[in-house]
Design an enzyme around this catalytic site. Sequence first.
Site, PDB file in Angstrom:
ATOM      1  CB  CYS B  12      69.809 -14.793 -37.981  1.00 15.97           C
ATOM      2  SG  CYS B  12      69.412 -13.084 -38.308  1.00 15.97           S
ATOM      3  CB  CYS B  15      65.508 -12.045 -37.886  1.00  8.84           C
ATOM      4  SG  CYS B  15      67.070 -11.888 -38.743  1.00  8.84           S
TER       5      CYS B  15
END
Lengths: 366, 83
Positions: B12, B15
Amino acid sequence: MKAQEMPAEPSGATGTAAPGETSPRRTRGLGRYLLAGIPALALWMALYWVLEPFSKWVAFDLAGLAESSRLGMAVQFFLFEAPKVLMLLLLVVFGVGILRSFFTPERTRRILAGKRESAGNLLAALLGVPTPFCSCSAVPLFIGFVTAGVPLGVTLSFLVASPMVNEVALVLLFGLFGWKVAAIYAGTGLSIAVFAGFVIGKLKLEGWVEEWVYATSAGAGMGGEEQIAWSDRVSAGLQAVRDIVGRVWPYVLAGIAVGAGIHGYVPTNAMAHLMGKSAWWAVPAAVLIGVPMYSNAAGIIPIVQALMEKGAALGTVLAFMMAVIGLSLPEAVILRKVLKPKLIAVYFGVVALGILAVGYLFNMIF
Amino acid sequence: MNLDIRVAGPGCRNCQELEARVIKALEDLRVEATVVKVTDFKDIAALGILTTPGLIINGKAVLQGKLPSVGIVKGLILEAMRS
């Protein structure tokens, strides 16, 4: 290697042992923030109260629009509602950001581990509201909960409540519909989460979880509780404002703009026979349309408010909102990694049933 | 001592951003380290990460569920190097 790390784990122990040493410093920090916070709050309230007269002044006196004209009504609506909702969002998101610094996913997991159904479902739904996590964490959270002994149904109660009853939805409902509707939404949203998790728990569907999940041994993670100073909690609140308000404000403005258009231009009762009480099929239709729609509360609620003003029924509107926010296809795709399709179907089915029940119930009562 | 840094997350936005900040922090500090992304959910769970993004330095989870500033990442790296 793993065993070596374990000493960090004795959970809770570090959280309870330290207060004697750290609490004076922490409370002093709190006092300082309260001192700064009270004037800030007073200023906020003063601004909040002048919004409505100010919006009227700008729309009708400064811009010279007629109070009864469609454009005038739409413009004044927007000028009042948009700053009002944004101000409410700032305040509540900040507050919730601070509140959330008290609830870590690990603490929630520890509370829920080994809890039995029913009481566990209720607790999980309640904890789902303040425990912070983003949708991409749903899978690791699921694995972490289930492998730590949190029952499947209790875990799902948590996962249902968390997106559905969230601070942005509650702020918008409070700002645009009043506290009663916000309270009804929170109450029924939690009930659906408890109900869905309870039913799935009773059905004993653990076999429909992907086998590898139960074979995983979740690691120790961060171990003991971290001591958080008040300055960190306040900065967590500010961070939440940056993240959440920074992300949703365009949706809020767009939603309120559409709402303002409907407010000014769509005739009253236009929605009455389409989304009104008399149409029995309105609630299931609202759910069917809502599930594939992937939006957040911020964008959908202002539109929904305008629809309601034009004669759509409260239950239908609530069902639509819950379907949009609480059930989404991307979520199903993410959860597919840990749940077999049959279980996802049951999960969505049970939650959708709960939403239908809420829709019909409120159309009957109001 | 060889520094082993893992960034846990399915990919995501947060991250990816965390990985970029870790690399930035290492550059600023002029520290060599192996930076590995952990994207498989099974591996993420085995590391004990409940919420992403997670930061693991030398096998120890030091941060999870939030995106730290580069400065905080630097502090965590330095702390791990001392211990």
